[in-house]
Design a protein around this motif. Structure first.
Motif, PDB file in Angstrom:
ATOM      1  N   VAL A 113       0.871  -1.178   0.000  1.00  0.00           N
ATOM      2  CA  VAL A 113       0.000   0.000   0.000  1.00  0.00           C
ATOM      3  C   VAL A 113       0.905   1.224   0.000  1.00  0.00           C
ATOM      4  CG1 VAL A 113      -1.685   1.324   1.319  1.00  0.00           C
ATOM      5  CG2 VAL A 113      -1.864  -1.150   1.225  1.00  0.00           C
ATOM      6  N   PHE A 114       0.707   2.072  -0.996  1.00  0.00           N
ATOM      7  CA  PHE A 114       1.577   3.235  -1.120  1.00  0.00           C
ATOM      8  C   PHE A 114       1.040   4.423  -0.339  1.00  0.00           C
ATOM      9  CE2 PHE A 114       2.474   0.987  -5.079  1.00  0.00           C
ATOM     10  CZ  PHE A 114       3.852   1.018  -5.077  1.00  0.00           C
ATOM     11  N   GLN A 115       1.889   5.438  -0.265  1.00  0.00           N
ATOM     12  CA  GLN A 115       1.512   6.654   0.432  1.00  0.00           C
ATOM     13  C   GLN A 115       0.453   7.431  -0.317  1.00  0.00           C
ATOM     14  OE1 GLN A 115       4.768   9.265   1.145  1.00  0.00           O
ATOM     15  NE2 GLN A 115       3.490  10.974   1.698  1.00  0.00           N
ATOM     16  N   GLU A 116       0.705   7.671  -1.596  1.00  0.00           N
ATOM     17  CA  GLU A 116      -0.114   8.610  -2.338  1.00  0.00           C
ATOM     18  C   GLU A 116      -1.184   7.868  -3.101  1.00  0.00           C
ATOM     19  OE1 GLU A 116      -1.927  10.822  -3.859  1.00  0.00           O
ATOM     20  OE2 GLU A 116      -1.100  12.067  -2.266  1.00  0.00           O
ATOM     21  N   PRO A 117      -2.369   7.817  -2.576  1.00  0.00           N
ATOM     22  CA  PRO A 117      -3.386   7.012  -3.252  1.00  0.00           C
ATOM     23  C   PRO A 117      -3.831   7.606  -4.591  1.00  0.00           C
ATOM     24  CG  PRO A 117      -4.324   8.116  -1.334  1.00  0.00           C
ATOM     25  CD  PRO A 117      -2.879   8.441  -1.353  1.00  0.00           C
ATOM     26  N   ILE A 166     -17.763   0.956  -7.415  1.00  0.00           N
ATOM     27  CA  ILE A 166     -16.846   0.109  -8.184  1.00  0.00           C
ATOM     28  C   ILE A 166     -16.634   0.654  -9.595  1.00  0.00           C
ATOM     29  CG2 ILE A 166     -18.703  -1.475  -8.908  1.00  0.00           C
ATOM     30  CD1 ILE A 166     -16.647  -3.749  -8.686  1.00  0.00           C
ATOM     31  N   ASP A 167     -17.637   1.362 -10.113  1.00  0.00           N
ATOM     32  CA  ASP A 167     -17.502   1.878 -11.480  1.00  0.00           C
ATOM     33  C   ASP A 167     -17.039   3.319 -11.518  1.00  0.00           C
ATOM     34  OD1 ASP A 167     -18.225  -0.491 -12.792  1.00  0.00           O
ATOM     35  OD2 ASP A 167     -20.319  -0.143 -12.232  1.00  0.00           O
ATOM     36  N   GLU A 168     -16.528   3.807 -10.402  1.00  0.00           N
ATOM     37  CA  GLU A 168     -16.033   5.184 -10.403  1.00  0.00           C
ATOM     38  C   GLU A 168     -14.549   5.204 -10.697  1.00  0.00           C
ATOM     39  OE1 GLU A 168     -17.233   7.277  -6.908  1.00  0.00           O
ATOM     40  OE2 GLU A 168     -19.341   7.270  -7.523  1.00  0.00           O
ATOM     41  N   TYR A 169     -14.088   6.369 -11.135  1.00  0.00           N
ATOM     42  CA  TYR A 169     -12.671   6.549 -11.411  1.00  0.00           C
ATOM     43  C   TYR A 169     -11.984   7.077 -10.158  1.00  0.00           C
ATOM     44  CZ  TYR A 169     -13.639   5.675 -16.279  1.00  0.00           C
ATOM     45  OH  TYR A 169     -13.983   5.068 -17.437  1.00  0.00           O
ATOM     46  N   PRO A 170     -10.685   6.855 -10.041  1.00  0.00           N
ATOM     47  CA  PRO A 170      -9.993   7.279  -8.816  1.00  0.00           C
ATOM     48  C   PRO A 170     -10.239   8.753  -8.466  1.00  0.00           C
ATOM     49  CG  PRO A 170      -8.540   5.924 -10.135  1.00  0.00           C
ATOM     50  CD  PRO A 170      -9.802   6.096 -10.929  1.00  0.00           C
ATOM     51  N   LEU A 177     -11.136   7.573   0.959  1.00  0.00           N
ATOM     52  CA  LEU A 177     -11.761   6.469   0.215  1.00  0.00           C
ATOM     53  C   LEU A 177     -10.758   5.821  -0.720  1.00  0.00           C
ATOM     54  CD1 LEU A 177     -15.393   7.553  -0.706  1.00  0.00           C
ATOM     55  CD2 LEU A 177     -14.618   5.990   1.061  1.00  0.00           C
ATOM     56  N   ARG A 178      -9.938   6.658  -1.356  1.00  0.00           N
ATOM     57  CA  ARG A 178      -8.940   6.115  -2.288  1.00  0.00           C
ATOM     58  C   ARG A 178      -7.972   5.201  -1.548  1.00  0.00           C
ATOM     59  NH1 ARG A 178      -6.709  10.998  -4.211  1.00  0.00           N
ATOM     60  NH2 ARG A 178      -8.694  11.863  -4.806  1.00  0.00           N
ATOM     61  N   GLN A 179      -7.588   5.624  -0.331  1.00  0.00           N
ATOM     62  CA  GLN A 179      -6.672   4.785   0.424  1.00  0.00           C
ATOM     63  C   GLN A 179      -7.358   3.479   0.827  1.00  0.00           C
ATOM     64  OE1 GLN A 179      -3.775   4.135   0.287  1.00  0.00           O
ATOM     65  NE2 GLN A 179      -2.644   5.551   1.554  1.00  0.00           N
ATOM     66  N   ARG A 180      -8.654   3.549   1.090  1.00  0.00           N
ATOM     67  CA  ARG A 180      -9.390   2.316   1.394  1.00  0.00           C
ATOM     68  C   ARG A 180      -9.413   1.397   0.172  1.00  0.00           C
ATOM     69  NH1 ARG A 180     -12.938   2.527   6.017  1.00  0.00           N
ATOM     70  NH2 ARG A 180     -12.585   4.500   7.067  1.00  0.00           N
ATOM     71  N   VAL A 181      -9.607   1.990  -1.012  1.00  0.00           N
ATOM     72  CA  VAL A 181      -9.615   1.188  -2.243  1.00  0.00           C
ATOM     73  C   VAL A 181      -8.241   0.540  -2.440  1.00  0.00           C
ATOM     74  CG1 VAL A 181      -9.833   1.274  -4.750  1.00  0.00           C
ATOM     75  CG2 VAL A 181     -11.392   2.595  -3.333  1.00  0.00           C
ATOM     76  N   MET A 182      -7.203   1.331  -2.154  1.00  0.00           N
ATOM     77  CA  MET A 182      -5.830   0.824  -2.256  1.00  0.00           C
ATOM     78  C   MET A 182      -5.655  -0.396  -1.348  1.00  0.00           C
ATOM     79  SD  MET A 182      -2.968   2.135  -3.624  1.00  0.00           S
ATOM     80  CE  MET A 182      -1.688   0.928  -3.822  1.00  0.00           C
ATOM     81  N   THR A 201       0.044   9.106   5.581  1.00  0.00           N
ATOM     82  CA  THR A 201       0.718  10.396   5.603  1.00  0.00           C
ATOM     83  C   THR A 201      -0.052  11.472   4.837  1.00  0.00           C
ATOM     84  OG1 THR A 201       2.757   9.198   5.764  1.00  0.00           O
ATOM     85  CG2 THR A 201       2.950  11.488   5.169  1.00  0.00           C
ATOM     86  N   ALA A 202      -0.733  11.066   3.754  1.00  0.00           N
ATOM     87  CA  ALA A 202      -1.434  12.060   2.946  1.00  0.00           C
ATOM     88  C   ALA A 202      -2.845  12.314   3.461  1.00  0.00           C
ATOM     89  CB  ALA A 202      -1.478  11.607   1.488  1.00  0.00           C
ATOM     90  N   LEU A 203      -3.197  11.714   4.585  1.00  0.00           N
ATOM     91  CA  LEU A 203      -4.589  11.785   5.034  1.00  0.00           C
ATOM     92  C   LEU A 203      -4.751  12.690   6.253  1.00  0.00           C
ATOM     93  CD1 LEU A 203      -5.417   7.979   4.827  1.00  0.00           C
ATOM     94  CD2 LEU A 203      -5.779   9.714   3.074  1.00  0.00           C
TER      95      LEU A 203
END
Lengths: 348, 354
Positions: A113-117, A166-170, A177-182, A201-203
């Protein structure tokens, strides 16, 4: 999951890193980004790797997954991954970085899991698309089945209305939410080891608390081993069972989290802990500081890498010899000449 | 345009400040909605004081800072700034050209020392640029001033012919501070000035900001998300949520006895640097409200554990519940919320000083 793994303690660790050295061979000289890191990650436990920029914590993660970019490469050491009960352990350091073996492990047994989602997703595909791709790459399942599993995963990581999301873009998702998807993507193939490189860190703080809780909850359920990499001592105190403190590519201290925070041995760990702004401080109070700044990797000091900033340095010793990581108590190790004498070994 | 003479006034007083961003859609770019980035906030900063604006991303803290500097024109409200000459001007309503004489009195320190300095300019040029712009034509004079500024921020003046890339993050931030100080401002707006720095360097910059304030009598508006950093630097703290100030109080008071459930949750969410303090935290559910479609009533009510019917319909005003402690919560007087106090056992290593 085999129930033997839940017993934890007596088990050999899932991952053992021994004397890992990853160097970058640039035109200006060799950068020893990681220069002798050792640690192990047991199942169901969290190892925290903490350090400031340039300490080699992220390169350690990249080395484990064998995604170190050129001109960097692993020059020494081993990364032993213990696989299913009957299979032979593999040394990831010896695998071909582009070969099939490591590609099966990446995103499979070991997830990252990266820092920058924002930048870790492709902006061109929906999040569902990207998770489905991961699942189908590692497991033999059909599209519909993979999609259902993706929805389940998104639900598990706390994404509201996953069948729509699920059909949304990042870009349509917030940072949290993006970090959760990650995390959902990382969990899609039931990894044994989750490496989280600055996952929060980005949150924002309240989102950070949610994500850290989520990681803990998933770990309790799956007994996966988590390696959390961060510069934030607060996150380490919250999450880690064992802590590795790195400075300029070397492990300066390691031990259980309580020892590190309450009985730190290495002057760097001690100074770092003192210099963190604390929510308990009196308003408008000065902080103890560490003199100077982290040296540029090309100007790595001789001897102990911390000696130019160390208040307890012993000239003639610390600026000449490189200290090794040695036991300083039953479960704690430090590389510092306050606790052991230099070897006669040549200076490297 | 309001010009009054008032020497007892605070250095800065913000009254009912609003800044909305229009949402445009379609071929004709018609306005279909408003993002209420800053939604009717009021506060003041006394001379020599540090007020911190804290809150999560999107809460409007940076927009507030930018409106005060008039980098953005406020939609409504007053920004009353006491000038060096003792007059009070409303920088929100002045025409842009009329602002020039006051601009140098309010300066900004930026977050990212890597992108806020021009890589093609030497340190001397970077720091001397505002001097040149303010009409100091003599190069020797500028040079002397730059030397003095570099010493103030504890950098060696010999380095002034170097370019930013030769400096570490902490040193670059010092250069940014020196540039902000060049024209002797009275108000410094610092937007996340330490959040891009390494932990061991953060402490140096925070100490420097405290020292400079004592030496030069500066007034700070400090914008930050890190509550630990805010605790170290501020006299007073204002907590923002979705464009509104939900609580404002003296630092100690706010941290020890918060009166707004959001402040309580924020304090609780901060990871404490001690594994022995791992405890039940308040983990807020859901997400920050969308400032384009804020919920009815109190914007925080969908995430608030203490919400009652009134919170869902009626927007709470920011009211004084204790002297100097203002809260926007219907239940502020009855709730007893948990703040952060000194840790149960003092940190053995923090008692030692270097």
């Amino acid at each position: 999951m085999a129930n033997r793994e839940i017993n934890g303690e007596g088990q050999p660790p899932v991952l053992t890193v021994n004397n890992l050295k990853t160097h970058f061979f640039t035109d200006e000289g060799t950068v020893k980004a990681v220069d002798g890191a050792s640690f192990s990650a047991p199942a169901g436990k969290t190892v925290g790797i903490v350090g400031e920029s340039g300490c080699g914590k992220s390169v350690t993660a990249l080395s484990i997954l064998r995604i170190v970019q050129k001109p960097g490469r692993i020059v020494d050491g081993e990364i032993i991954l213990r696989r299913a009960d009957d299979a032979e352990p593999v040394d990831l350091a010896k695998l071909d970085a582009e070969g099939g073996a490591i590609r099966a492990i990446r995103g499979g047994e070991i997830a990252l899991v990266f820092q920058e989602p924002m930048t870790s997703f492709s902006p061109h595909y929906t999040i569902g698309n990207q998770i489905v791709e991961t699942i189908r790459l590692h497991q033999d399942v059909g599209k519909a089945e993979a999609r259902n599993r993706t929805i389940e995963l998104l639900r598990m990581v706390g994404i509201p209305r996953p069948e729509r999301r699920i059909d949304e873009y990042p870009f349509e998702l917030s940072g949290g939410l993006r970090q959760r998807v990650m995390i959902a993507m990382a969990l899609s193939c039931n990894p044994k080891i989750l490496i989280a490189d600055e996952p929060t860190t980005a949150l924002d703080v309240t989102t950070q608390a949610q994500i850290l809780d989520l990681l803990r909850e998933i770990q309790a359920r799956t007994q996966m081993s988590v390696i959390i990499i961060t510069h934030d001592m607060g996150v380490i105190a919250e999450m880690a069972d064992d802590v590795i403190v790195m400075y300029l590519g070397r492990v300066v201290e390691s031990g259980p989290v309580d020892e590190i925070f309450h009985r730190a041995k290495h002057p760097y760990t001690q100074a770092l802990l003192r210099s963190i702004p604390s929510i308990f401080a009196a308003p408008r109070s000065k902080l103890p500081t560490i003199a100077g700044s982290i040296p540029h990797p090309h100007n790595r000091p001789a001897g102990c890498p911390f000696h130019p900033r160390c208040a307890e340095r012993m000239m003639g010793k610390c600026d000449v010899h490189i200290p090794r990581l040695r036991p300083v108590s039953r479960r704690q190790m430090a590389s510092c000449f306050l606790y052991h004498e230099p070897d006669e070994a040549p200076i490297t | 345009m309001t010009i009054r003479s008032n020497s007892g006034a605070p250095l800065l007083e913000v009254r009912n400040l609003q800044r909305f961003f229009p949402i445009r859609r379609g071929l004709l770019r018609r306005v279909v909605g408003q993002v209420r980035a800053v939604d009717d906030i009021s506060f003041h900063i006394d001379r020599g004081e540090t007020l911190s604006l804290v809150g999560e991303s999107g809460c409007g803290k940076t927009t507030t800072a930018r409106c005060i500097l008039r980098a953005l024109k406020p939609t409504a409200g007053e920004v009353l700034f006491q000038t060096g000459a003792g007059e009070v001007v409303d920088t929100a309503s002045l025409p842009k050209a009329a602002l020039t004489p006051y601009r140098h009195q309010m300066q900004m320190i930026f977050q990212d020392p890597f992108s806020s300095l021009n890589p093609r300019m030497t340190v001397f040029d970077i720091i001397a640029e505002p001097l040149l712009a303010s009409g100091i034509k003599n190069r020797d004079q500028r040079r002397a001033r730059v030397e003095n500024l570099l010493e103030r921020v504890r950098l060696r003046p010999e380095f002034m012919q170097r370019y930013p890339h030769a400096f570490s993050g902490g040193q670059r931030q010092r250069i940014g501070i020196a540039r902000a100080l060049a024209l002797n401002p009275s108000l410094i707006v610092a937007d996340e000035p330490v959040s891009a720095l390494d932990v061991s360097v953060q402490a140096q910059i925070l100490n420097l900001l405290l020292d400079l304030q004592d030496e030069l009598g500066l007034t700070y508006l400090f914008v930050a998300h890190d509550l630990s950093v805010v605790k170290h630097i501020s006299d007073r703290v204002a907590v923002m949520y979705v464009g509104k100030i939900v609580e404002i109080a003296e630092t100690d008071q706010l941290f020890k006895a918060p009166k707004h459930p959001y402040t309580e949750a924020l304090l609780s969410a901060v990871p404490k640097p001690d594994p022995r303090l791992r405890s039940e935290r308040i983990v807020l559910q859901g997400e920050v409200a969308d400032p384009a479609h804020p919920p009815a009533g109190c914007y925080f009510h969908p995430r608030c554990a203490h919400a009652i019917d009134r919170c869902r319909s009626e927007t709470p005003p920011l009211e004084e519940v204790l002297p100097g402690h203002r809260v926007a919560c219907h239940r502020a007087r009855e709730l007893s919320l948990k703040g952060v106090d000194a840790p149960p056992s003092p940190h053995p290593q923090q008692l030692r000083t270097l």
